[in-house]
Design a protein around this motif. Structure first.
Motif: not given
Length: 266
Positions: A228-230, A235-237, A146-158
């Motif tokens: 909305g920080h990332f 989004h290194f944090g 799930t954390v990997t899913w969240a990471h990929h979603a963030l990189r796709e701006d979802n």
């Protein structure tokens, strides 16, 4: 360069007070120095992290070059954590592989442990690895997904899937901790019953502490994500939190395999 800061100095002084106060508490039951050091360290962490968020999100100080150095820092920190757990695994395997050897203190392990591993006094007391430990393994591995899913979603701006994946990871982390507390509660052996219980509780207990820290890390990332920080490319944090969480996953796999399964069937 960022502005000069007093946080490193204050953090070092607080850490010194905490460690020194812990020694005072253990030997003389003087608790206030330890409490003061802990309070100071928490205040420093809050103030320092707020400054870092300000520098990264609003001031634009975290350029790609700066982010590289921060990645190196996080990698070295995780490497130090790996060596921390190596110490507990070393203690575990030192007696597990040589239960009949003589220790450096010239105490015959065969007399203490019965020459077998797990020790004779642990017969019938060990956890079934396919009960709560296996359930916790599934939970923690699922949280890695799930954390990997969240990471990929963030990189796709979802943003929706990013927050959903992060929330699921936090829930799974809290569930893991709750089950480990339950496991400790029903344990049929205590910390003082020998080398197996002491290594078991030290290794799994410190891992549990790391899970709690990682969960707090992810909760802060969730709150920052809602604010909305990332950004998809900045989004290194959150990335550091994801690295830390994967490290926690890997350590648990070794714990489950060695301490629960292998020791229980040796």
């Amino acid at each position: 360069l960022v502005d000069p800061s007093m946080w490193p100095f204050l953090g070092a002084m607080s850490a010194l007070a905490l460690t020194g106060g812990t020694v005072l508490y253990m030997h003389y039951e003087v608790w206030w120095v330890m409490a003061l050091g802990l309070l100071g360290l928490l205040c420093v962490m809050y103030g320092w992290f707020c400054d870092v968020v300000q520098e990264a999100t609003f001031d634009g100080f975290h350029t790609p070059i700066v982010q590289i150095s921060m990645r190196y820092g996080m990698v070295l920190f995780i490497a130090s954590e790996v060596m921390f757990f190596v110490a507990w695994f070393w203690a575990f395997f030192d007696v597990a592989l040589y239960p009949g050897a003589a220790s450096p203190e010239l105490i015959a392990r065969k007399e203490v442990l019965g020459g077998v591993w797990p020790p004779l006094n642990m017969e019938g007391k060990l956890f079934d690895p396919w009960g709560v430990p296996f359930l916790n393994t599934v939970i923690l591995l699922s949280s890695g997904v799930t954390v990997t899913w969240a990471h990929h979603a963030l990189r796709e701006d979802n943003r929706k899937h990013f927050l959903l994946g992060l929330a699921l990871t936090i829930i799974l982390g809290l569930t893991f901790t709750s089950l480990q507390v339950h496991e400790y509660d029903i344990a049929s052996f205590s910390f003082t019953e020998g080398i197996y219980p002491s290594t078991f509780f030290m290794a799994t207990g410190f891992h549990g502490a790391h899970v709690i820290v990682g969960t707090i890390f992810l909760i802060i990332c969730f709150l920052r994500g809602m604010a909305g920080h990332f950004k998809p490319d900045h989004h290194f944090g959150f990335e550091a939190a994801a690295w830390y969480w994967h490290f926690v996953d890997v350590v648990w796999l070794f714990l489950f395999t060695c301490v629960y399964w292998w020791a229980g069937t040796a």
